[in-house]
Each structure stands twice: as structure tokens, then as C-alpha cells.
Scaffold this active site. Structure first.
Site: not given
Lengths: 383, 383
Positions: A144, A179, A181-182, A185
Site C-alpha cells: 500500500t 496504522s 495494518y499499514h 504491510k
């Protein structure tokens, strides 16, 4: 060429699987369907009524004569993963199969741990499975643009050449994810880079921007093939959410000042980018990074564009500036290189009034399915 | 000041716990003892006979009148972790409680997954526990110089100022870790940095070099307090291993050409660095990085130093260049800044013949405990 789409029941994955199938690729979908379970847990539903995966695939076969293989299971279950790969024999694996929502990862500790365990360990399993049985298979992994954060210098594609104290090297681009989530990644990127280096795997990391739109040529063929479209505060993303809010007469929910600038792309470009990546595989041992977006907009600009397009359709669209639930810079420099995919032949669909009209009309068609209590953000970064 | 040492039964953790206790800190040890279990699984033992943790702590109390609290459990067990923290009420948490071996993480998929799950998710639990109950507590987290890899430019302490296309920013230093273990520490660094940013936690990341030596003032007080000293191919590290190999007449096992340059430090400096970090806490919201090593040596240089020191003691020491089981550059530039701890007052113990003599004599004393079948490396990076 045989392409396995992990997470092929999701928003980008479903569109990609059908697109590749339509283009003549032999396609398989591997998905645990856990996203449907999380939706049920959150009490949220996609704007569009999506059919069960087997019905979708049967309809695709009826319409096109093209068969898509289906493997239902979790890549964190290693025996399942290796069996599925051995059965399918992929030339390319497209990995969309991660928990993809920043707010979901920030709900609480359990969701943060779930996100990093699911994403990082699942991807680690995949790296080992490829190394063991398919060392020449090309891994196309969705990263991302959010991995980069908002540095005050231009964002390059994965690497940056640095001159420092009279010496020079090209190093991985420094990341400032926003975050858990980030962060997952970013962890993935490092793990994949290392696996390419030590085992000679080939991988392309697609650092994707915010995807908007819902119709592709394939998902638009039939109601049964319709793609999901999330509008809730957890899984919905900026532009899609704004269009749905406009359709139901809800003020557009801009977080803070709205100066956050992000890369965006049309879902029709997502599927094309995947095709370009798998048609032009990375070399053995290469960890290649493409920034996958076509245009830069601030969140405030997006809201104004939706407001204007809405007005042209007779909708009265208001813009609300909510207190920002995230911890992020709202005014910052942002400029990112995105030439790798253009060089391979990507011809972008740029965001235009006609696209917004189409998305607004689509949202209007399904607006009776909207549950207003899921629109406002409930998850805050400060906890 | 109350300092909780997570992983306080280990090599660095044990020495640190006793040192801080001796200096007047109120000390607690939290440890799952899983390292003792892994040793049992690998069939490997420390050179030195280490007593059960409760016996060690009882002896410490007998000798000094100082009590060290003990919490036996796993930080991946969140209720256990939060209960232990609430009971101990730490002002600082020193986190040594991670799987620390690169070869262990490279044994196979299961060990890679175990390492990243244990380290990353355990550390994530700790961040949440601090945020919930002890937002002002100072987290002192052990990272590793191995996070940086071997860039062709100087290594700074955690951050680097980059000028690029006419603009400038100070960004996290790009990392190029060399094993799934080192990767876990990079993932941790990113997670901690983010937690400081969003929750205002205060943290110091100590990117430690290779630690050598075994005696500290405290562990040398009594046989019952002796520290572990690993010599096996999985948990043993360069200089300690070489001294033990020299003591038993085994050729020194240099991997490849031996040109790998690394930062090293004496274990007496490790414990002092921890004290300096907790005595000078990071600010709220600050993620501070110190490179914790005192000298740079190549592996080949270390072998020659041990050979020479051994000869002075009458030992005949040979050097073997084994095929390198790792994937790493063996000839490379390496220069790293390490002024942060020096500025706080660290006065290094430099590696000298007398230290090597002492370590060689120590190794000789326990040499009958060496199991030769654990000396050669069995784990290869290419799998």
C-alpha cells in the site's frame, strides 16, 4: 499462464480474478472468506448484495465458459496452502489475501494482533510454500502507498539512492506507516525482500493507492457478478464512501481539515496493473516495487468533486469536517513517483465527472441497503 | 526506580537484572523460561551450569539482602502480562524477552513463524499493556545492529537526514536485516515508533552489537549466580564461541572469508548501557534509538585475536574457514555511529588480551561440559 488470486473473493481480488479469466489466464481463487465473517461480526454489509462465491463462479462459467478454480481455506494453515498450490500449479500468485483496513487494525489490541498475525505470518507461509515447491513462480503482492507515510521528500518506488558523508548507496525507501495494518504491510515488504535475496524468489510489491469505483467490464456483466462496495467506517475508503454518503443525503465525512493527500486509482486500473505485473515478471532474486496509483488528490478535494458532481445530478451534498479519528498530518508535502507501471503500458482512467456520475448513480441504485449507523467513524487511533 | 526485566533469565537479561538490583533499583524479572525449553529441544546446553531461576534469586537475596520479584509466564499471554505489570508497577521495562538467534529463526518455516509471532506479537502486547496502564513507563527495548545490514554508507542511530530532489527530511534509517530473527526486530522498531507517535509512549531502542564475555561483578559473586554461555551453532555468538572452541582444541569456525565486520561489546557494557538508558528516559512520544556497541571488528580479526591470546596461554588454535551457511556480504563497508550512549557517560571496556585471557580461562574451566556435535553450524540460509 496460471494465476492464483489469494483473496479472490474481495473487492480488488474478485475484479482481478474475473478480469484475468476474461483475458485468457487460467485463474484460481484462494480465499478463507474470513472477510465475510468479519462483516457479520461488525454488523456491516457491502452496499451491493454479493452472492456466495460458488454461485458467483458458476454464473461466470455460464456466461463465459471459463472455469475458475476455487480453494477455500486460510494461508495460515500451511498444509492447506501447500496442497492448494500443488493442485493449482501457479505461474503467478497474486496476493490480495490480507486484512486490509486501517481502522479494523486499530479497534483494539485483539484486532491489531489479529491483523499482524494474519498478514505477516500468512505471507511468511506463502514465501516458504513458494520456496519449497514453486521457486520460479512470480509473487505479486499487494502493498500500500500507506507504507510510505508522508515524508517531506519525494516518494520513490521502493528504493532510494542516498548520498551521505561522501558515500552512496541505494537502499529500501524509509517507511512511516500510519496504522497497525499499514505496519503489517511494511513487515511483509521486508520479509519478501529477504526471501528474494536468500532463496532467489521473484516478487513484485504493488504499493497501491486508494481504489475507487465498482464496475469493471466483467463484474458489470451480470447482477450475480456484482462486486462488493464498502461504505462503513471500518472497511469503506474515501471516495467510494463519499459517493454513497452523497447518494443517501448524508454529509461527506472529511476527517479534520481534509488536507491529507493520497494516491488514488480506478478499480479498472487495479486489474490492469495486476495483469501488467504478471505479464512482465520480476527476475529471479528480484524484489521489485511499483507504486500503483494514477492521480493524487487531497481528501478535501475529493469531497468537493463529489459535491459538485452530486449537484449536477440534483443531489444536495454537504461536507462535514469531523474531528480526525486518526493520528496523521493533515497538511503535508506529498509527491510520489509512479512511472514503473506507466512504462509497462498502463493507460490510466482518470477521475472525471462522468466516473463520479456513474458511481453516484450506482450508489443511488442501492441506497436503500445503507445502514446509517455504520457511516460515522467509531475507531480512534488514540484509543 | 522500579525496573522490570523481561527475559531476565537469559544471558543479557540475567546480568542486567543483578546489576540493576545491585545498583539499588527495585528489580523484577519476567520470563517464560522458553529458552531453557528450546535448549532442551535442540539438545544443547550452556557451557556453564545455570541453576533454576528461583534458586538463583534466593542465592542473590542471601548474598545481598536484595529481593528480585519473579513473574513466570509469556508476554504473548496478555492477561498474564497485564497482571504482572499491575503487580510490579514498573517505571521502566527492559525488554530482552525475544527469541534472539538468527540461525534458530532460519531452521525451517515453523521456527521462522515462531520467531516472528513470539517477538512481534509479544512486543505488540507489551505496547498495548503500557498504553493501557503505564503510559509514562519507559520502554527500553533490545534491538540489534543486525537490523541495519551492511549498507555502503555510514549507519546513523535510527534516523538519517536525506536530501533528495531539492527537499530534505529526517526519516527512519533504511534497514536491511539478514534473517527472520533480525526481521522481527525491524518489525518491532516500526511498531514501537508508531505506538510512541499515536499514544505518546516513551521508548528507547537499543540496537545492540554482538555481546561477549560472561563475568559481571554480580554474576561472578557465586557459582549459583553464574551466567549462561552459549557455544552451539544456534545460540552461540562469534567471540564467545571462538574462545570455547580454542579451549577445547577445536578449530575456530569462521564463516566464509571472515570479512564480515560487526559491532561488539563486553557484557559489562551491556548492563551499564541499560542503566544509562533507564536513568535518562526518553521523552513522552519519543522513539529514541541508540547503537549499543563499543568496537568494530571483522570476524576474521576476532579469530586471529583469539588465536594469539590462546597461543600466549599455551593453546594451539587453528582457524577453519567454513562454507558460509548464511547469505551475507563477506566483504563490505561498515561504519556505524555510536555516540548516544557515550554522551550519556558510557566508559567502554575495550577488547584486550586480558579479557580474552579471562574468557579463555573461564572456557577452559568448564570445557568438559562441551558437546562437540553442537559446534558446527547445521542451519543454512538457503534451506
Amino acid at each position: 499462464m496460471r494465476a492464483l488470486v489469494i483473496g479472490g473473493d474481495g473487492y480488488c481480488g474478485w475484479a482481478t480474478a474475473l478480469y484475468l479469466s476474461n483475458k485468457g489466464y487460467e485463474v484460481g481463487i484462494l480465499d478463507s472468506l474470513v472477510r465475510r465473517y468479519w462483516d457479520a461480526q461488525l454488523g456491516a454489509e457491502t452496499l451491493t448484495p454479493i452472492a456466495p462465491i460458488r454461485q458467483r463462479l458458476d454464473r461466470w462459467y455460464e456466461l463465459t465458459g471459463k472455469k475458475i478454480d476455487l480453494f477455500i481455506g486460510d494461508i495460515n494453515d500451511y498444509p492447506f496452502l501447500t496442497n492448494a498450490l500443488r493442485q493449482f500449479q501457479p505461474d503467478a500468485v497474486v496476493h490480495f489475501g490480507e486484512q486490509r483496513s486501517a481502522p479494523f487494525s486499530m479497534i483494539d489490541r485483539e484486532h491489531a494482533v489479529l491483523t499482524q498475525a494474519n498478514n505477516v505470518l500468512g505471507n511468511l507461509n506463502l514465501l516458504y510454500a513458494l520456496k519449497e515447491d514453486f521457486p520460479d513462480c512470480h509473487l505479486v503482492k499487494l502493498g500500500t502507498m500507506g507504507e510510505y507515510g508522508t515524508p517531506n521528500i519525494d516518494i520513490e518506488e521502493g528504493y532510494i539512492t542516498i548520498e551521505h558523508k561522501g558515500r552512496k548507496d541505494t537502499l529500501p525507501y524509509p517507511k512511516q506507516p500510519g496504522s497497525f495494518y499499514h505496519l503489517s504491510k511494511v513487515h511483509d515488504s521486508h520479509n519478501i525482500h529477504f526471501a528474494c535475496k536468500i532463496w532467489g524468489l521473484r516478487a513484485t510489491d504493488l504499493n497501491q493507492g486508494i481504489v475507487y469505483g465498482v464496475l469493471t467490464e466483467e463484474t458489470g456483466m451480470d447482477e450475480m457478478l456484482i462486486n462488493r462496495l464498502d461504505y462503513d467506517g471500518v472497511f469503506g475508503t474515501a471516495l467510494n464512501r463519499f459517493c454513497i454518503q452523497a447518494a443517501i443525503g448524508h454529509p461527506l465525512t472529511v476527517y479534520g481539515k481534509g488536507g491529507q493527500t493520497r494516491g488514488l486509482l480506478d478499480i479498472r486500473d487495479t486489474v490492469r496493473c495486476i495483469e501488467l505485473a504478471i505479464a512482465n515478471p520480476a527476475d529471479k532474486g528480484q524484489f521489485r516495487v511499483f507504486n500503483q496509483y494514477t492521480e493524487l488528490f487531497s481528501v478535501g478535494d475529493l469531497a468537493q468533486m463529489v459535491q459538485k458532481a452530486g449537484a449536477d445530478l440534483g443531489l444536495k451534498v454537504e461536507i462535514d469536517h469531523l474531528e480526525n479519528p486518526r493520528v496523521e498530518l493533515e497538511e503535508h508535502y506529498f509527491n510520489a513517483v509512479n512511472t514503473n507501471l506507466l512504462d509497462l503500458g498502463l493507460q490510466p482512467h482518470f477521475l472525471s465527472d462522468s466516473l463520479l456520475d456513474s458511481l453516484l448513480n450506482f450508489a443511488t441504485k442501492y441506497k436503500d441497503r445503507v445502514d446509517q449507523k455504520h457511516i460515522l467513524p467509531k475507531v480512534t487511533w488514540r484509543g
